[in-house]
Design a protein around this motif. Structure first.
Motif, PDB file in Angstrom:
ATOM      1  N   ALA A   1      10.591   0.074   9.633  1.00  0.00           N
ATOM      2  CA  ALA A   1       9.629   0.318   8.562  1.00  0.00           C
ATOM      3  C   ALA A   1       8.535  -0.735   8.589  1.00  0.00           C
ATOM      4  CB  ALA A   1      10.327   0.300   7.200  1.00  0.00           C
ATOM      5  N   PRO A   2       7.314  -0.355   8.217  1.00  0.00           N
ATOM      6  CA  PRO A   2       6.228  -1.341   8.123  1.00  0.00           C
ATOM      7  C   PRO A   2       6.382  -2.199   6.880  1.00  0.00           C
ATOM      8  CG  PRO A   2       5.452   0.824   7.449  1.00  0.00           C
ATOM      9  CD  PRO A   2       6.876   1.002   7.907  1.00  0.00           C
ATOM     10  N   GLN A   3       5.565  -3.245   6.778  1.00  0.00           N
ATOM     11  CA  GLN A   3       5.568  -4.086   5.584  1.00  0.00           C
ATOM     12  C   GLN A   3       5.289  -3.224   4.358  1.00  0.00           C
ATOM     13  OE1 GLN A   3       6.267  -7.348   5.289  1.00  0.00           O
ATOM     14  NE2 GLN A   3       6.708  -7.514   7.471  1.00  0.00           N
TER      15      GLN A   3
ATOM     16  N   PHE B   1       2.257   5.635  13.218  1.00  0.00           N
ATOM     17  CA  PHE B   1       2.250   6.378  11.957  1.00  0.00           C
ATOM     18  C   PHE B   1       2.273   5.506  10.700  1.00  0.00           C
ATOM     19  CE2 PHE B   1       3.873   9.474  15.034  1.00  0.00           C
ATOM     20  CZ  PHE B   1       3.090  10.571  14.727  1.00  0.00           C
ATOM     21  N   SER B   2       2.605   4.216  10.829  1.00  0.00           N
ATOM     22  CA  SER B   2       2.611   3.285   9.686  1.00  0.00           C
ATOM     23  C   SER B   2       3.439   3.803   8.508  1.00  0.00           C
ATOM     24  CB  SER B   2       1.178   2.990   9.231  1.00  0.00           C
ATOM     25  OG  SER B   2       0.446   2.373  10.242  1.00  0.00           O
ATOM     26  N   ARG B   3       4.655   4.279   8.800  1.00  0.00           N
ATOM     27  CA  ARG B   3       5.580   4.732   7.766  1.00  0.00           C
ATOM     28  C   ARG B   3       7.006   4.549   8.296  1.00  0.00           C
ATOM     29  NH1 ARG B   3       3.237  10.372   7.029  1.00  0.00           N
ATOM     30  NH2 ARG B   3       1.479   9.324   8.011  1.00  0.00           N
ATOM     31  N   PRO B   4       8.024   4.574   7.443  1.00  0.00           N
ATOM     32  CA  PRO B   4       9.397   4.410   7.950  1.00  0.00           C
ATOM     33  C   PRO B   4       9.751   5.489   8.968  1.00  0.00           C
ATOM     34  CG  PRO B   4       9.343   4.162   5.567  1.00  0.00           C
ATOM     35  CD  PRO B   4       7.991   4.664   5.972  1.00  0.00           C
ATOM     36  N   VAL B   5      10.492   5.076   9.986  1.00  0.00           N
ATOM     37  CA  VAL B   5      10.897   5.990  11.055  1.00  0.00           C
ATOM     38  C   VAL B   5      12.404   5.867  11.269  1.00  0.00           C
ATOM     39  CG1 VAL B   5      10.659   6.567  13.496  1.00  0.00           C
ATOM     40  CG2 VAL B   5       8.656   5.813  12.204  1.00  0.00           C
TER      41      VAL B   5
ATOM     42  N   ASP C   1       2.836   2.780  -3.876  1.00  0.00           N
ATOM     43  CA  ASP C   1       1.607   1.998  -3.682  1.00  0.00           C
ATOM     44  C   ASP C   1       1.358   1.593  -2.240  1.00  0.00           C
ATOM     45  OD1 ASP C   1       1.068   2.087  -6.383  1.00  0.00           O
ATOM     46  OD2 ASP C   1       2.241   0.281  -6.792  1.00  0.00           O
ATOM     47  N   THR C   2       2.138   2.110  -1.301  1.00  0.00           N
ATOM     48  CA  THR C   2       1.950   1.732   0.094  1.00  0.00           C
ATOM     49  C   THR C   2       0.787   2.514   0.683  1.00  0.00           C
ATOM     50  OG1 THR C   2       3.609   3.369   0.684  1.00  0.00           O
ATOM     51  CG2 THR C   2       4.342   1.090   0.503  1.00  0.00           C
ATOM     52  N   LYS C   3      -0.331   1.836   0.862  1.00  0.00           N
ATOM     53  CA  LYS C   3      -1.529   2.440   1.445  1.00  0.00           C
ATOM     54  C   LYS C   3      -1.746   1.844   2.831  1.00  0.00           C
ATOM     55  CE  LYS C   3      -3.824   2.509  -3.070  1.00  0.00           C
ATOM     56  NZ  LYS C   3      -4.967   1.966  -3.832  1.00  0.00           N
ATOM     57  N   ASN C   4      -2.626   2.471   3.544  1.00  0.00           N
ATOM     58  CA  ASN C   4      -3.001   1.942   4.852  1.00  0.00           C
ATOM     59  C   ASN C   4      -4.077   0.876   4.635  1.00  0.00           C
ATOM     60  OD1 ASN C   4      -3.124   1.656   7.589  1.00  0.00           O
ATOM     61  ND2 ASN C   4      -4.500   3.379   7.890  1.00  0.00           N
TER      62      ASN C   4
END
Length: 557
Positions: free
Chosen positions: A389-391, A369-373, A442-445
């Motif tokens: 959490a991702p970068q 999901f590329s988001r905090p879990v 601003d966190t985009k994929n």
């Protein structure tokens, strides 16, 4: 995976040519190094040639005092308790300090808390155990930096405490607040420290170097395992440690590592990060997740082959149980996501899951999901769990914004643990999502490329140079190159879901393979952009240059 944007750091071409000539490296490698923030010759040389000889343990606050206290305790016969964390980082650090002090004649023993029964860190139970054995000095490993009450209790009982930790300290109005220990070693308390990214085992190793530098070098295999397990950035200091320790895992002299490699079926002396991440480290971590991890320290310090074989087989069995437990939870989470998930910026889920595996479950959801879990386990009136959490996200910033709802929390930017009352879960979920929306807009994929290249610049020399960046890991991934407007030739599906093709550009043609890419919308003869890592493919005695595709898209001008 599809990305909203592909980006690469733009660098002056003349400067890249200068670095290429000065360091005798290719222009693509020079671009990779600059993209990673290494911009002058000295920085790049230190990164490519990391040296453990440059590590000065006494430049870290608390190390000199701690080494003196420990040496005095050994000489006076004072009993010492080492209280370590139950993960691979804490277990390897505990094994190092325990074995080193024991060999120096210390009256030393260790305590590894049980995750479920005792909880994390230095606890009142730790102090009771120290009292029972008559210990007058406790050394923490990978914990203690926020255990104010336990340190006060130890002090009241006449027991000194040395804290070695690497987790974020408590900050009040930007000022660091520490427990009243006799000494504290945590590089994060030093401003702009070059050692700030050490794992807990790295801090324990630094203390070991201060006590006996020559002897400490014998534990670099354990430092490597613990450092790699904790996923700290592999900057110059951690690279220096791991590069030395890697060879001690490839060609081990430690009996426990030999046995563990045999059990998991690693026959090769060419150890890759895959072997550590998916074979060795999970078995070291497993007991601390679903059992009691004390015997892992025994495994790393024993010389008894029969005992080592027994513990090694047990590690394998516990890991299998851990895998089954995770699979069950992931199945239940799938159902919850279908019912509850509305594409929120943060995933927060809870149930009566096994608290020991929620962290690894969260890791797997991050990949998807590329988001905090946040995955939480309910026990009576409390919820306890882990976050990943991702970068681009900072879990500590998120948790600070919810601290009034939490009993306790700690960890790092990308990994954290927390506890709260069950009644606060709904409010916690709502607030953590709002905070993520406001703090990290601003966190985009985004796909971050290390270098933009033409196919003419990709050759066997570049593949050989990539090895200079090894070992790969957190903060030092395999280089990712990007090339535009490539013609797809001889496209075919191979295996279950893979694509194989040749990519052609300006008369240059290179074989490429994309694993799990059979569903990509590309056709024979079309123009694509490709993100890839170049490699050498060996098949039936032949060696050929091949691009390992990581992402593809229709060409964009």
């Amino acid at each position: 995976m599809h990305y909203s944007e592909w980006i690469v750091v733009k660098t002056n071409e003349a400067y890249l040519q200068y670095l290429s000539k000065a360091l005798n490296i290719s222009v693509p490698l020079a671009q990779v190094l600059v993209s990673r923030g290494l911009k002058d010759l000295d920085e790049i040389y230190s990164f490519l040639n990391p040296s453990i000889d440059l590590i000065d343990p006494f430049s870290i606050s608390g190390v000199y005092e701690s080494a003196k206290i420990i040496n005095d305790a050994i000489h006076s016969g004072k009993k010492i308790l080492i209280n370590g964390d139950y993960d691979a980082d804490g277990l390897t650090g505990t094994a190092i300090l325990y074995d080193l002090l024991k060999k120096r004649g210390a009256d030393v023993f260790y305590h590894i808390p049980h995750r479920i029964h005792d909880g994390y860190g230095l606890t009142h139970k730790s102090i009771e155990i120290a009292k029972k054995f008559g210990a007058k000095l406790i050394i923490t490993v990978d914990c203690g930096i926020k255990d104010f009450e336990a340190v006060q209790y130890a002090k009241k009982e006449g027991i000194d405490v040395i804290i070695t930790d690497h987790h974020e300290p408590l900050r009040i109005n930007e000022n660091v607040t520490l427990p009243e220990a006799l000494a504290v070693i945590n590089p994060k308390t030093d401003k702009n420290s070059a050692y700030a990214f050490l794992a807990g085992v790295g801090v324990a190793f630094i203390l070991s170097m201060a006590i006996d530098r020559k002897k400490a070098m014998e534990y670099l295999d354990l430092v490597t395992l613990g450092t790699y397990a904790d996923m700290v950035p592999l900057n110059t200091i951690n690279r220096a440690i791991i590069k030395e320790g890697w060879s001690l895992i490839e060609n081990p002299y430690r009996k426990s590592i030999k046995i563990l490699k045999e059990i998991v079926g690693i026959n090769s002396n060419n150890i890759k990060n895959f072997h550590l991440s998916y074979c060795l480290i999970p078995r070291i971590n497993a007991p601390g997740r679903i059992d009691h991890a004390g015997d892992v320290v025994k495994f790393f310090t024993s010389e008894d082959i029969e005992e080592l074989s027994t513990i090694g087989q047990w590690l394998n069995q516990v890991n299998s149980l851990r895998q089954k437990t995770e699979e069950k939870i992931l199945g239940e989470i799938e159902k919850k996501l279908e019912e509850e998930f509305n594409d929120e910026s943060v995933i927060v889920l809870w149930d009566d899951w096994h608290v020991g595996v929620v962290g690894t479950v969260a890791n797997k959801l991050i990949e998807r999901f590329s988001r905090p879990v946040f995955i939480l386990s309910i026990d009576e009136n409390k919820a306890k769990g882990s976050a990943r959490a991702p970068q681009g996200f900072d879990l500590q910033e998120l948790l600070l914004g919810c601290k009034d709802l939490l009993i306790r929390f700690g960890g790092h930017k990308q990994a954290a643990g927390l506890m709260l009352y069950k009644e606060n879960l709904r409010e916690f979920k709502e607030r953590i999502c709002r905070l993520a929306d406001s703090l990290f807009t601003d966190t985009k994929n985004v796909l971050q490329l290390d270098a933009a290249v033409t196919l003419g610049e990709v050759n066997e020399r570049v593949v050989d140079e990539i090895k200079l960046l090894e070992p790969f890991g957190e903060g030092n991934r395999e280089p990712l190159f990007g090339a535009k407007e490539l013609t797809v030739v001889n496209l075919r599906k191979v295996g279950n879901n893979h694509l194989k093709m040749f990519l052609r550009q300006n008369g240059n043609s290179i074989s490429a393979i994309g694993f799990e890419m059979a569903e990509e919308n590309i056709l024979e003869g079309c123009l694509i952009d490709a993100a890839f890592t170049p490699s050498i493919n060996e098949w039936e005695g032949m060696k050929n240059l091949q691009l390992q595709l990581k992402a593809i898209r229709r060409a964009q001008r």
